[in-house]
Design an enzyme around this catalytic site. Sequence first.
Site, PDB file in Angstrom:
ATOM      1  N   GLN A 109      42.190 -63.822  19.854  1.00  0.00           N
ATOM      2  CA  GLN A 109      41.950 -65.253  19.719  1.00  0.00           C
ATOM      3  C   GLN A 109      41.025 -65.610  18.564  1.00  0.00           C
ATOM      4  O   GLN A 109      40.999 -66.761  18.135  1.00  0.00           O
ATOM      5  CB  GLN A 109      41.402 -65.816  21.031  1.00  0.00           C
ATOM      6  CG  GLN A 109      42.420 -65.777  22.159  1.00  0.00           C
ATOM      7  CD  GLN A 109      41.854 -66.269  23.472  1.00  0.00           C
ATOM      8  OE1 GLN A 109      41.356 -65.496  24.273  1.00  0.00           O
ATOM      9  NE2 GLN A 109      41.911 -67.569  23.690  1.00  0.00           N
ATOM     10  N   HIS A 122      42.298 -57.489  26.804  1.00  0.00           N
ATOM     11  CA  HIS A 122      42.303 -58.940  26.999  1.00  0.00           C
ATOM     12  C   HIS A 122      43.687 -59.482  26.625  1.00  0.00           C
ATOM     13  O   HIS A 122      43.883 -60.035  25.541  1.00  0.00           O
ATOM     14  CB  HIS A 122      41.209 -59.602  26.158  1.00  0.00           C
ATOM     15  CG  HIS A 122      40.855 -60.985  26.604  1.00  0.00           C
ATOM     16  ND1 HIS A 122      39.567 -61.367  26.922  1.00  0.00           N
ATOM     17  CD2 HIS A 122      41.615 -62.091  26.785  1.00  0.00           C
ATOM     18  CE1 HIS A 122      39.549 -62.642  27.272  1.00  0.00           C
ATOM     19  NE2 HIS A 122      40.782 -63.111  27.199  1.00  0.00           N
ATOM     20  N   ASN A 170      40.857 -57.925  31.481  1.00  0.00           N
ATOM     21  CA  ASN A 170      40.606 -59.351  31.635  1.00  0.00           C
ATOM     22  C   ASN A 170      41.719 -60.002  32.451  1.00  0.00           C
ATOM     23  O   ASN A 170      42.910 -59.852  32.141  1.00  0.00           O
ATOM     24  CB  ASN A 170      40.548 -60.027  30.266  1.00  0.00           C
ATOM     25  CG  ASN A 170      40.360 -61.532  30.372  1.00  0.00           C
ATOM     26  OD1 ASN A 170      39.261 -62.004  30.638  1.00  0.00           O
ATOM     27  ND2 ASN A 170      41.441 -62.287  30.185  1.00  0.00           N
ATOM     28  N   GLU A 171      41.318 -60.698  33.500  1.00  0.00           N
ATOM     29  CA  GLU A 171      42.242 -61.485  34.327  1.00  0.00           C
ATOM     30  C   GLU A 171      43.540 -60.746  34.650  1.00  0.00           C
ATOM     31  O   GLU A 171      44.629 -61.145  34.232  1.00  0.00           O
ATOM     32  CB  GLU A 171      42.547 -62.824  33.655  1.00  0.00           C
ATOM     33  CG  GLU A 171      41.330 -63.717  33.558  1.00  0.00           C
ATOM     34  CD  GLU A 171      41.636 -65.119  33.048  1.00  0.00           C
ATOM     35  OE1 GLU A 171      40.789 -66.006  33.219  1.00  0.00           O
ATOM     36  OE2 GLU A 171      42.739 -65.325  32.477  1.00  0.00           O
TER      37      GLU A 171
END
Length: 396
Positions: A18, A110, A153-154
């Site tokens: 990102q 991620h 992540n998540e």
Amino acid sequence: MSHNPDAFLWGASTSPHQVEGNNVNSDWWVREQNVARVERSGDALDSYHRYEEDMRLLAGAGLNAYRFGVEWARIEPAPGHFSAAELAHYRGMIDTALEYGLTPVVTLHHFTHPRWFAEEGGWLGSQGVSRYLAYVRRVTAILRDVPWVCTVNEPNMLAHMVHMSRAVQSGEWPTPTVEGEHGVPALSDPDPEVGRLLGEAHQAARAILKENTDSAVGWTVSCQALTATPGNEAKLREVRYVREDLYLEYAREDDFIGVQAYSSQAVDANGVVPHPQGPDTTLTGNAYRPDALGIAVRHAWETTGGVPVLVTENGIATADDNRRIAYTDTALRHLFAAIDDGIDVRGYLHWSALDNFEWGHWRPTFGLIAVDRETFVRLPKASLYWLGETARRGRP
């Protein structure tokens, strides 16, 4: 454990894809080039080269922690080929954080994968988990003095990847960030079988990290702060297990659980109720619910059986920075109410440090720092200094 304000982490978070730019060996980069009607990450914020400035701004504002990720697609650009130069790059990020007095919280995965990993079948391929564990084993070489490591992540969002791959082939773009049109959730319930696979991978990665580092190890869960409408408590338990509790249960032997919360939704007899749309609706289509953080932290604490909580993401997508400050102030008040009730919370990491690429979208702005995407000039917002001052006080 009583609250220790001197050890409390106050910081912000990012993820590699990102913010870094030109992550050309990743599966997400490939998707961006092949799907129409979505924005591309491109140069992103050029944080691959400018991370020192990002860290300097956070530390200068008064924060003491920075959560960032290492990019698997850069570290292992081909199966079994690990780049010494990229490992050194990420070790340089760790060293820079420590030099600025920022506690590094490092995420190993991620959302993004190497392109070749996806082409092999990803997590559902015959070598999916073993490929990930080989990567984790190699990365431990640069994590020797990193206090906090997040394996995945998540994972409850990651479990959508199979669905996402199919949707991309049909020209759609399901995103983990922006709600669908007309309040329809962008993503359906994650596949629990994929969730269990990820849970087993997490536990195996945790064992590798515990053997080779002194890091506190956990993973981060997207906590949706779901609540039941009258008479639908059983439906809430059913929905929450598939979307969240399965992943919280895998954290019961962890050193911490990363809680990531932004908004709250109700559950009725039919399932999750779409976010109501109104003047407070955020740029991701979520309801304005700063109380979600307190709900999520309390539920994670209860479901994990008292695993220490680290808030690894919380924030709001808005172009109004005063609204960001108001949201975060209220969210922190709910967080510290939970701390005052005895819940062991080790820190608060805001999402995000920078206005970054939101998985196909640039419009939703979460950052404490704006970035000119042509010149890459960093433009700190008032919210950055407000959060730094809150950190100096030690509570809202």
